[in-house]
Design an enzyme around this catalytic site. Structure first.
Site, PDB file in Angstrom:
ATOM      1  N   LYS A   1      68.873 -74.169 -41.366  1.00 34.51           N
ATOM      2  CA  LYS A   1      70.288 -73.865 -41.059  1.00 34.51           C
ATOM      3  C   LYS A   1      70.880 -74.575 -39.665  1.00 34.51           C
ATOM      4  CE  LYS A   1      69.578 -69.619 -43.267  1.00 34.51           C
ATOM      5  NZ  LYS A   1      68.316 -69.552 -43.235  1.00 34.51           N
TER       6      LYS A   1
ATOM      7  N   GLY B   1      68.018 -61.550 -48.921  1.00 33.85           N
ATOM      8  CA  GLY B   1      68.130 -59.992 -48.350  1.00 33.85           C
ATOM      9  C   GLY B   1      68.361 -59.149 -49.818  1.00 33.85           C
TER      10      GLY B   1
ATOM     11  N   ASP C   1      62.755 -70.668 -46.824  1.00 37.62           N
ATOM     12  CA  ASP C   1      64.078 -71.082 -45.908  1.00 37.62           C
ATOM     13  C   ASP C   1      63.847 -70.517 -44.755  1.00 37.62           C
ATOM     14  OD1 ASP C   1      67.189 -71.075 -46.145  1.00 37.62           O
ATOM     15  OD2 ASP C   1      66.814 -68.777 -45.445  1.00 37.62           O
TER      16      ASP C   1
ATOM     17  N   SER D   1      68.033 -55.456 -46.474  1.00 31.36           N
ATOM     18  CA  SER D   1      67.509 -55.293 -45.314  1.00 31.36           C
ATOM     19  C   SER D   1      66.226 -54.420 -45.123  1.00 31.36           C
ATOM     20  CB  SER D   1      68.455 -54.532 -44.192  1.00 31.36           C
ATOM     21  OG  SER D   1      69.520 -55.764 -44.094  1.00 31.36           O
TER      22      SER D   1
ATOM     23  N   TYR E   1      66.540 -67.529 -36.335  1.00 31.32           N
ATOM     24  CA  TYR E   1      65.414 -66.677 -36.236  1.00 31.32           C
ATOM     25  C   TYR E   1      64.534 -66.680 -35.178  1.00 31.32           C
ATOM     26  CZ  TYR E   1      67.211 -66.717 -41.142  1.00 31.32           C
ATOM     27  OH  TYR E   1      68.364 -66.630 -42.181  1.00 31.32           O
TER      28      TYR E   1
ATOM     29  N   LEU F   1      65.528 -50.943 -49.798  1.00 32.14           N
ATOM     30  CA  LEU F   1      65.070 -51.007 -51.378  1.00 32.14           C
ATOM     31  C   LEU F   1      63.549 -51.242 -51.611  1.00 32.14           C
ATOM     32  CD1 LEU F   1      68.077 -52.795 -53.134  1.00 32.14           C
ATOM     33  CD2 LEU F   1      67.112 -50.459 -53.520  1.00 32.14           C
ATOM     34  N   ALA F   2      62.677 -51.576 -50.335  1.00 34.32           N
ATOM     35  CA  ALA F   2      61.514 -51.896 -50.422  1.00 34.32           C
ATOM     36  C   ALA F   2      60.586 -50.852 -49.478  1.00 34.32           C
ATOM     37  CB  ALA F   2      61.303 -53.162 -49.936  1.00 34.32           C
TER      38      ALA F   2
END
Length: 336
Positions: free
Chosen positions: A77, A234, A46, A238, A51, A241-242
């Site tokens: 998009k 996500g 994607d 963002s 971007y 969590l990583a």
């Protein structure tokens, strides 16, 4: 067509970081990351013109040029047309600030009309170096970019992009279309329309371990009722969590850091990786067709693949619910 009938697997690759999101990424590092995704069997990619003002599409296309087109699924998009002229002012990205300040210097036309939609697709095909797209998302017609003016942008898209993409789908030029947004309200509004009807949606940041209550209360029941699938963007909120420091594309506030700390403590108690918990939670909802974490280093791809396949004990999910760290209404893996 159902997204679950189009997408080749439950783990895809989100290319926003390849647009130099937050930092300038060397070309060879970006290239190696996409190659790593391919080598790990990922076949859904994607991207978006937004971007890095076309940079992510260019980098993705460079690698995919050497791959058989029939072996992967590609989505991009509409809503941003990348112009040949360079930007001289600091672009206004609403709440997202300087998200892609290290991207290409090109000016971006933010427009969701029929003409702009056609131009956006034409530009994407050129940058990606492909002859067709599988899925096209209508990008960012929401409050985070437009504030109180978002409904006007939605109407522009409804009478422009929605109709163009419906026609292209009906003609077989694309396989599916929907909305790609960071807020639930535009999708809810779209699902309430009689026509046109989307095939699915890409919801970024709104169905994660840290933020899912709102989507569960209204959006996802509507989607299930209409048989419309969700791609979860996500999933690491963002990056927080990583192992990162960002939440909602900004430095994480204290309350989020505290919540992440509780999640990690519980995960460590059960010997569970936080990435595994994040990905598998997002995929547990029946409407979830795939999850598309982003990455800028090849090693991250291996981590994501391992996280998807990690065995997470049912007791972890039970304890997560008991601790109030997930909504009582959220479907959990293993029917926990």
């Amino acid at each position: 067509m159902s997204l679950k009938n189009i997408l080749p697997g439950r783990l895809g690759f989100g290319t926003a970081p390849l647009g130099n999101m937050f930092r300038a990424i060397p070309d060879d590092e970006a290239r190696a990351t996409v190659e790593a995704a391919w080598d790990h069997g990922i076949r859904y990619y994607d991207t978006a013109p937004f971007y890095g003002a076309g940079l992510a599409e260019e980098r993705l296309g460079e690698v995919l040029a050497g791959k058989p087109r029939d072996e992967y699924v590609l989505s991009t998009k509409v809503g941003r047309v990348i112009l040949d002229e360079h930007e001289t002012d600091v672009p206004d990205f609403g709440e997202k600030g300087g998200l892609f300040e290290h991207g290409n210097p090109n000016k971006i036309l933010h427009e969701w009309t029929a003409d702009a939609t056609e131009r956006s697709i034409e530009g994407s095909l050129k940058r990606l170096g492909v002859d067709r797209l599988d899925i096209v998302w209508v990008h960012d017609i929401a409050q985070d970019f437009h504030g109180d003016a978002w409904l006007g942008k939605f109407e522009e898209a409804r009478t422009g992009a929605f109709r163009v993409l419906s026609r292209l789908r009906d003609e077989g030029v694309i396989r599916a279309w929907g909305l790609g947004v960071n807020k639930t309200e535009p999708i809810e509004l779209t699902l309430a329309l009689d026509e046109p009807k989307p095939d699915g949606f890409l919801l970024a940041g709104r169905y994660t371990l840290l933020d899912h209550e709102h989507a569960l209360s209204r959006l996802l029941p509507m989607a299930q009722e209409q048989g419309v699938d969700m791609v979860v963007g996500g999933p690491y909120s963002s990056g927080i969590l990583a192992g990162g420091t960002h939440f909602e594309y900004q430095q994480a506030p204290a309350e989020i850091i505290e919540r992440v700390g509780k999640l990690k403590t519980l995960a460590e108690k059960h010997g569970v990786g936080i990435k595994a918990a994040a990905l598998q939670f997002s995929l547990a909802h029946p409407a979830s067709a795939a999850v598309i974490p982003g990455a800028t280093r090849p090693s991250r791809i291996a981590e994501d693949t391992a996280a998807l396949n990690e065995t997470v004990p049912a007791a972890f999910w039970t304890d997560l619910r008991a601790a109030g760290l997930v909504s009582p209404a959220a479907p959990l893996p293993n029917n926990a």
